[in-house]
Design a protein around this motif. Sequence first.
Motif, PDB file in Angstrom:
ATOM      1  N   ALA A 361       0.848  -1.197   0.000  1.00 32.71           N
ATOM      2  CA  ALA A 361       0.000   0.000   0.000  1.00 32.71           C
ATOM      3  C   ALA A 361       0.881   1.245   0.000  1.00 32.71           C
ATOM      4  N   GLY A 362       0.388   2.308  -0.646  1.00 29.39           N
ATOM      5  CA  GLY A 362       1.165   3.540  -0.757  1.00 29.39           C
ATOM      6  C   GLY A 362       1.644   4.085   0.566  1.00 29.39           C
ATOM      7  N   GLU A 363       0.757   4.018   1.581  1.00 30.65           N
ATOM      8  CA  GLU A 363       1.127   4.579   2.890  1.00 30.65           C
ATOM      9  C   GLU A 363       2.222   3.776   3.585  1.00 30.65           C
ATOM     10  N   ASN A 364       2.489   2.557   3.096  1.00 29.35           N
ATOM     11  CA  ASN A 364       3.528   1.721   3.701  1.00 29.35           C
ATOM     12  C   ASN A 364       4.867   1.788   2.960  1.00 29.35           C
ATOM     13  N   LEU A 365       4.937   2.602   1.932  1.00 27.65           N
ATOM     14  CA  LEU A 365       6.174   2.722   1.164  1.00 27.65           C
ATOM     15  C   LEU A 365       7.254   3.376   2.033  1.00 27.65           C
ATOM     16  N   ASP A 366       8.428   2.763   2.076  1.00 35.59           N
ATOM     17  CA  ASP A 366       9.534   3.287   2.887  1.00 35.59           C
ATOM     18  C   ASP A 366      10.024   4.621   2.298  1.00 35.59           C
ATOM     19  N   MET A 367       9.997   5.657   3.130  1.00 33.41           N
ATOM     20  CA  MET A 367      10.383   7.006   2.674  1.00 33.41           C
ATOM     21  C   MET A 367      11.741   7.438   3.244  1.00 33.41           C
ATOM     22  N   SER A 368      12.545   6.481   3.691  1.00 36.26           N
ATOM     23  CA  SER A 368      13.854   6.816   4.271  1.00 36.26           C
ATOM     24  C   SER A 368      14.717   7.563   3.258  1.00 36.26           C
ATOM     25  N   GLU A 369      15.485   8.521   3.774  1.00 37.96           N
ATOM     26  CA  GLU A 369      16.308   9.373   2.924  1.00 37.96           C
ATOM     27  C   GLU A 369      17.798   9.168   3.208  1.00 37.96           C
ATOM     28  N   VAL A 370      18.596   9.461   2.202  1.00 40.40           N
ATOM     29  CA  VAL A 370      20.049   9.543   2.377  1.00 40.40           C
ATOM     30  C   VAL A 370      20.455  10.950   1.986  1.00 40.40           C
ATOM     31  N   VAL A 371      21.114  11.633   2.877  1.00 39.94           N
ATOM     32  CA  VAL A 371      21.551  12.992   2.558  1.00 39.94           C
ATOM     33  C   VAL A 371      23.025  12.965   2.187  1.00 39.94           C
ATOM     34  N   SER A 372      23.308  13.310   0.955  1.00 35.03           N
ATOM     35  CA  SER A 372      24.683  13.541   0.531  1.00 35.03           C
ATOM     36  C   SER A 372      24.695  14.989   0.060  1.00 35.03           C
ATOM     37  N   PHE A 373      25.196  15.264  -1.120  1.00 27.72           N
ATOM     38  CA  PHE A 373      25.063  16.610  -1.691  1.00 27.72           C
ATOM     39  C   PHE A 373      23.582  16.884  -1.926  1.00 27.72           C
ATOM     40  N   THR A 374      22.868  15.848  -2.350  1.00 30.50           N
ATOM     41  CA  THR A 374      21.419  15.941  -2.522  1.00 30.50           C
ATOM     42  C   THR A 374      20.738  14.986  -1.543  1.00 30.50           C
ATOM     43  N   CYS A 375      19.419  15.120  -1.447  1.00 34.41           N
ATOM     44  CA  CYS A 375      18.648  14.280  -0.534  1.00 34.41           C
ATOM     45  C   CYS A 375      17.813  13.318  -1.375  1.00 34.41           C
ATOM     46  N   HIS A 376      18.254  12.068  -1.485  1.00 34.84           N
ATOM     47  CA  HIS A 376      17.526  11.112  -2.311  1.00 34.84           C
ATOM     48  C   HIS A 376      17.067   9.915  -1.481  1.00 34.84           C
ATOM     49  N   ARG A 377      16.347   9.005  -2.115  1.00 35.73           N
ATOM     50  CA  ARG A 377      15.817   7.846  -1.416  1.00 35.73           C
ATOM     51  C   ARG A 377      16.945   6.936  -0.929  1.00 35.73           C
ATOM     52  N   LYS A 378      16.745   6.366   0.256  1.00 32.36           N
ATOM     53  CA  LYS A 378      17.737   5.432   0.793  1.00 32.36           C
ATOM     54  C   LYS A 378      17.680   4.106   0.055  1.00 32.36           C
ATOM     55  N   TYR A 379      16.458   3.685  -0.310  1.00 33.12           N
ATOM     56  CA  TYR A 379      16.277   2.413  -1.013  1.00 33.12           C
ATOM     57  C   TYR A 379      15.719   2.688  -2.410  1.00 33.12           C
ATOM     58  N   PRO A 380      16.103   1.879  -3.412  1.00 28.71           N
ATOM     59  CA  PRO A 380      15.602   2.087  -4.781  1.00 28.71           C
ATOM     60  C   PRO A 380      14.078   2.058  -4.835  1.00 28.71           C
ATOM     61  N   LEU A 381      13.525   2.861  -5.732  1.00 31.71           N
ATOM     62  CA  LEU A 381      12.072   2.889  -5.921  1.00 31.71           C
ATOM     63  C   LEU A 381      11.692   1.835  -6.961  1.00 31.71           C
ATOM     64  N   LEU A 382      11.065   0.763  -6.505  1.00 26.43           N
ATOM     65  CA  LEU A 382      10.643  -0.311  -7.403  1.00 26.43           C
ATOM     66  C   LEU A 382       9.149  -0.205  -7.654  1.00 26.43           C
ATOM     67  N   ALA A 383       8.730  -0.396  -8.902  1.00 27.66           N
ATOM     68  CA  ALA A 383       7.314  -0.298  -9.247  1.00 27.66           C
ATOM     69  C   ALA A 383       7.009  -1.207 -10.425  1.00 27.66           C
ATOM     70  N   ILE A 384       5.733  -1.573 -10.544  1.00 25.53           N
ATOM     71  CA  ILE A 384       5.260  -2.405 -11.669  1.00 25.53           C
ATOM     72  C   ILE A 384       4.632  -1.482 -12.714  1.00 25.53           C
ATOM     73  N   ALA A 385       5.120  -1.599 -13.945  1.00 23.58           N
ATOM     74  CA  ALA A 385       4.586  -0.782 -15.052  1.00 23.58           C
ATOM     75  C   ALA A 385       3.730  -1.629 -15.968  1.00 23.58           C
ATOM     76  N   THR A 386       2.549  -1.123 -16.307  1.00 22.32           N
ATOM     77  CA  THR A 386       1.683  -1.778 -17.272  1.00 22.32           C
ATOM     78  C   THR A 386       1.434  -0.817 -18.425  1.00 22.32           C
ATOM     79  N   LYS A 387       1.719  -1.251 -19.646  1.00 19.68           N
ATOM     80  CA  LYS A 387       1.559  -0.392 -20.804  1.00 19.68           C
ATOM     81  C   LYS A 387       0.128   0.113 -20.926  1.00 19.68           C
ATOM     82  N   TYR A 388      -0.031   1.399 -21.072  1.00 12.24           N
ATOM     83  CA  TYR A 388      -1.372   2.002 -21.210  1.00 12.24           C
ATOM     84  C   TYR A 388      -1.919   1.743 -22.604  1.00 12.24           C
TER      85      TYR A 388
END
Length: 391
Positions: A361-388
């Motif tokens: 569920a969207g509300e359970n997606l891990d939003m942990s951050e890593v701050v280096s020069f920029t602030c990006h996601r700590k873990y890769p964003l994985l998703a399922i794509a279905t061709k429209y």
Amino acid sequence: MLYGSKDVASCAYGEYWRQVRSLSVLHLLSNKRVQSYRRVREEETAKMMQSIQEKNSSVDLSELCSTITNDITCRVALGKRYSEEGGVFPELMLEFGELLGTFFIGDYIPWLNWLGKVNGFYSKAEKVAKHLDEFFEEVIEQHISGKRSDGHVGEESNDFVDILLSVQKSNAAGFSIDRTAIKGLLLDMFAAGTDTTYTVLEWAMTELLRHQTVMHKLQDEVRTVVGNKTHVTEEDLVNMNYLKAVIKETLRLHVPIPLLVPRKSMEDVKLNGYDIAAGTQVIINAWAIARDPSSWEQPLEFKPERFMNSSIDFKGLNFELIPFGSGRRGCPGVMFAIAVNELVLANLVYQFDWKLPDGVAGENLDMSEVVSFTCHRKYPLLAIATKYEKK
């Protein structure tokens, strides 16, 4: 790592800074130049969409967003992609960003500077600087000798390295620019251009996956504007107001560089009763400003609608939202970054329907951050794509 502060971002304010900033804007970042790279943006976006379509499992959006921004920047600045040559350059830039974002106590308490040698900070910085320098040396030599692949872009079929070498040779800019300065300027284009741009795409898709109502509203707008075409073109973007609102809200909630590039006060000033001496380092907390409840209603919520009837923009004139900084030292690459973000994001939501893997569920997606020069996601964003499929 910053070539003795010969780059635009870190050099002191003065005549040299004015000249190299003007050079960068005129030959790479002006509106006219950004428009001339349209073919590169569209080709790399099409390549990314094809890559997504060919995958049978979940898509690593973090990797894809990083790759496309790196490839676009490499093609317009260096003349060709480098991600296909073992991925060394993207990895180097990642290490570079992490070092820039590391708190180093010697910067603030000089007599503790020796800790940088004990904990390995200096040796890491020297290693990254050496590898980056070798990379840029190779790029420059390839341009001088003509030994490089095609991939030329722009009106004059010259990339940024060609232009800088031409300026160096002819002294056309009215001031001397040596090889160290050329490498410093190239470094700026990547340190400031690649990581920050991909971070916005990564967080935008993260928030859309968490907020399916916003995702569907954006898809409705994009698909209505585009109609029966196979992909989104840059002409279509003009009429996508909700898309622009989504990007603004992403920039607000996830400022790519939470603490802007440090400034230095140029003269003594009294501010709110405090005496600030000339030469004081000034660190702007853009992250806190963008989440200030006195400026924003429900500041921690992702609500693109807040920008639909608002004149607030991110170009430095509205101090509630300054992801690119403001004033003379504001980021000159705003148009370059936004052109990439709008086209890629619009195509991602137009060509595919998206959901999180394994029924998360969207509300359970891990939003942990890593701050280096920029602030990006700590873990890769994985998703399922279905061709429209158009109905």
